[in-house]
Motif scaffolding. Structure first.
Motif, short mmCIF file in Angstrom:
data_model
loop_
_atom_site.label_atom_id
_atom_site.label_comp_id
_atom_site.label_asym_id
_atom_site.label_seq_id
_atom_site.Cartn_x
_atom_site.Cartn_y
_atom_site.Cartn_z
N THR A 15 19.56 -50.42 -5.06
CA THR A 15 20.40 -50.06 -6.20
C THR A 15 19.69 -49.22 -7.25
OG1 THR A 15 19.84 -52.11 -7.37
CG2 THR A 15 21.80 -52.15 -5.96
N THR A 16 18.35 -49.22 -7.25
CA THR A 16 17.62 -48.50 -8.30
C THR A 16 17.96 -47.03 -8.31
OG1 THR A 16 15.80 -50.08 -8.19
CG2 THR A 16 15.36 -47.98 -9.24
N ASP A 21 20.36 -42.44 -11.09
CA ASP A 21 21.26 -41.29 -11.12
C ASP A 21 22.34 -41.45 -12.18
OD1 ASP A 21 19.76 -40.38 -9.05
OD2 ASP A 21 21.42 -40.03 -7.67
N LYS A 22 22.91 -42.65 -12.26
CA LYS A 22 23.96 -42.90 -13.25
C LYS A 22 23.39 -42.79 -14.66
CE LYS A 22 27.61 -46.16 -14.51
NZ LYS A 22 28.27 -47.45 -14.19
N ALA A 23 22.17 -43.30 -14.86
CA ALA A 23 21.53 -43.24 -16.17
C ALA A 23 21.29 -41.79 -16.59
CB ALA A 23 20.22 -44.01 -16.16
N ARG A 61 9.92 -44.77 -13.21
CA ARG A 61 10.56 -43.91 -12.22
C ARG A 61 10.70 -42.51 -12.79
NH1 ARG A 61 13.52 -45.13 -7.62
NH2 ARG A 61 14.97 -43.51 -6.97
N ASN A 62 10.30 -41.50 -12.04
CA ASN A 62 10.39 -40.11 -12.49
C ASN A 62 11.86 -39.72 -12.69
OD1 ASN A 62 9.35 -37.43 -12.93
ND2 ASN A 62 10.21 -36.89 -10.93
N PRO A 63 12.23 -39.06 -13.81
CA PRO A 63 11.41 -38.58 -14.93
C PRO A 63 11.60 -39.44 -16.19
CG PRO A 63 13.48 -37.42 -14.97
CD PRO A 63 13.60 -38.50 -13.89
N PHE A 64 11.85 -40.74 -16.05
CA PHE A 64 12.26 -41.55 -17.19
C PHE A 64 11.17 -41.69 -18.25
CE2 PHE A 64 15.49 -42.49 -14.15
CZ PHE A 64 16.62 -42.69 -14.92
N HIS A 97 18.07 -31.77 -8.87
CA HIS A 97 17.75 -31.25 -7.54
C HIS A 97 17.43 -32.36 -6.54
CE1 HIS A 97 17.86 -27.33 -9.34
NE2 HIS A 97 16.88 -27.62 -10.17
N ASN A 98 16.98 -33.50 -7.05
CA ASN A 98 16.65 -34.61 -6.16
C ASN A 98 17.68 -35.72 -6.22
OD1 ASN A 98 14.14 -33.45 -5.42
ND2 ASN A 98 13.30 -34.09 -7.40
N SER A 99 18.78 -35.49 -6.95
CA SER A 99 19.79 -36.53 -7.15
C SER A 99 20.94 -36.34 -6.17
CB SER A 99 20.31 -36.46 -8.59
OG SER A 99 21.37 -37.36 -8.77
N VAL A 100 21.07 -37.26 -5.22
CA VAL A 100 22.11 -37.10 -4.19
C VAL A 100 22.95 -38.35 -4.02
CG1 VAL A 100 20.83 -35.35 -2.89
CG2 VAL A 100 20.46 -37.76 -2.39
#
Length: 302
Positions: A15-16, A21-23, A61-64, A97-100
């Motif tokens: 779920t992370t 992604d949602k955040a 977690r990148n980029p947080f 670019h890495n969010s799918v």
């Protein structure tokens, strides 16, 4: 390690990514909402801090980590806030670019809710913010059958129909945004709740609805001005639609009678409307359609 802890870790592993992604989509929206009026004030930065607190578990977690450092810098460097905002937007875009995990429509809807959150972040809604939000909605018309895009679009269209935003309309927008854009600033949230206490919003009819009849299920509520309920049901059946006496998971359209209510563009009341709204919030694609718009579509088909 207990079984409960192990199960929790396994669950979090899956779920992370969705949470991240949602955040990010939420933050992108909040930033866009804050920027709509061209200013960044202390209340808006405080709400960004609230976003950091809410998503602290994702800091490694990148980029947080970098995002949170930039937001903290914006708290202390008020003169550089506009530039820091641009840096935050840029950093969110790099993550894209890495969010799918989410499809494009879902991501855009998450951004829209973030925009409403950002607009509400200082407890005010300006004319410029309403106008800029209208432009964003125009550029994302592919979302017109999704909640809450259709309702936000209907509200903004109604508010801007006379070319101005009066105080009552401003309060209605604030009340609606407050339904799903939950502020982390509790004091500001209480202030807004007090200001909108008399505003009741149950459901909003879709403006310019896209209605298809063949095999689609229709339900009806309210008092109809143009025809009897039976006549409307007969018309739907002739066009290939199905009739339901109640709102269910298979309902595609809830047609709302005018009932002589001058505020129908903002609020439609009733048991079926409340159930439809509840189901829409759960992700079911039920459109609320005003009877006048329903007849416009029917006439265009003849």
């Amino acid at each position: 390690m207990s079984t409960g802890n192990y199960d929790s870790l396994v669950y979090r592993k899956h779920t992370t990514r969705s949470e991240a992604d949602k955040a990010i989509n939420s933050l992108k929206g909040i930033l866009q909402g804050i920027k709509l009026d061209g200013e960044v004030n202390a209340s808006e930065v405080k709400e960004l801090q609230g976003w950091c607190t809410k998503h602290h578990d994702l800091v490694n977690r990148n980029p947080f980590k970098e995002l949170m450092l930039l937001i903290n810098e914006a708290v202390n460097e008020d003169a550089n806030r506009p530039e820091l905002m641009e840096d935050l937007v840029w950093l969110c875009q790099q993550y894209e670019h890495n969010s799918v995990f989410y499809d494009a429509a879902t991501a855009d809807l998450q951004i829209l809710q973030g925009i409403c959150h950002g607009v509400l972040a200082d407890g005010m809604i300006t004319d410029k913010e309403v106008e800029e939000l209208d432009k964003w909605l125009d550029g994302h018309a592919h979302l017109d059958t999704y909640y809450p895009y259709d309702e936000v679009s209907s509200l903004i269209t109604s508010v801007l129909s006379d070319g101005k935003v009066d105080e009552q309309e401003r309060k209605r927008l604030m009340a609606y945004f407050n339904e799903f854009a939950k502020l982390t600033d509790k004091e500001l949230s209480r202030k807004i709740s007090s200001e909108i206490a008399e505003i009741k919003i149950s459901g909003i009819c879709t403006s310019n609805p896209d209605i298809h009849f063949d095999g689609r299920t229709f339900c009806f509520t309210g008092l109809f001005q143009r025809a009897t309920r039976k006549e409307i049901e007969t018309q739907v059946a002739k066009l290939g639609g199905l009739i339901s006496g109640s709102v269910t998971k298979s309902t595609d359209y809830l047609i709302v009678g005018d009932s002589g209510n001058p505020c129908w563009a903002f609020a439609c009341y009733g048991r079926k409307v409340e159930k439809a709204i509840s189901m829409r919030k759960e992700g079911y694609r039920i459109s609320l359609v005003h009877e006048y718009d329903f007849w416009d579509v029917v006439e265009d088909m003849h």
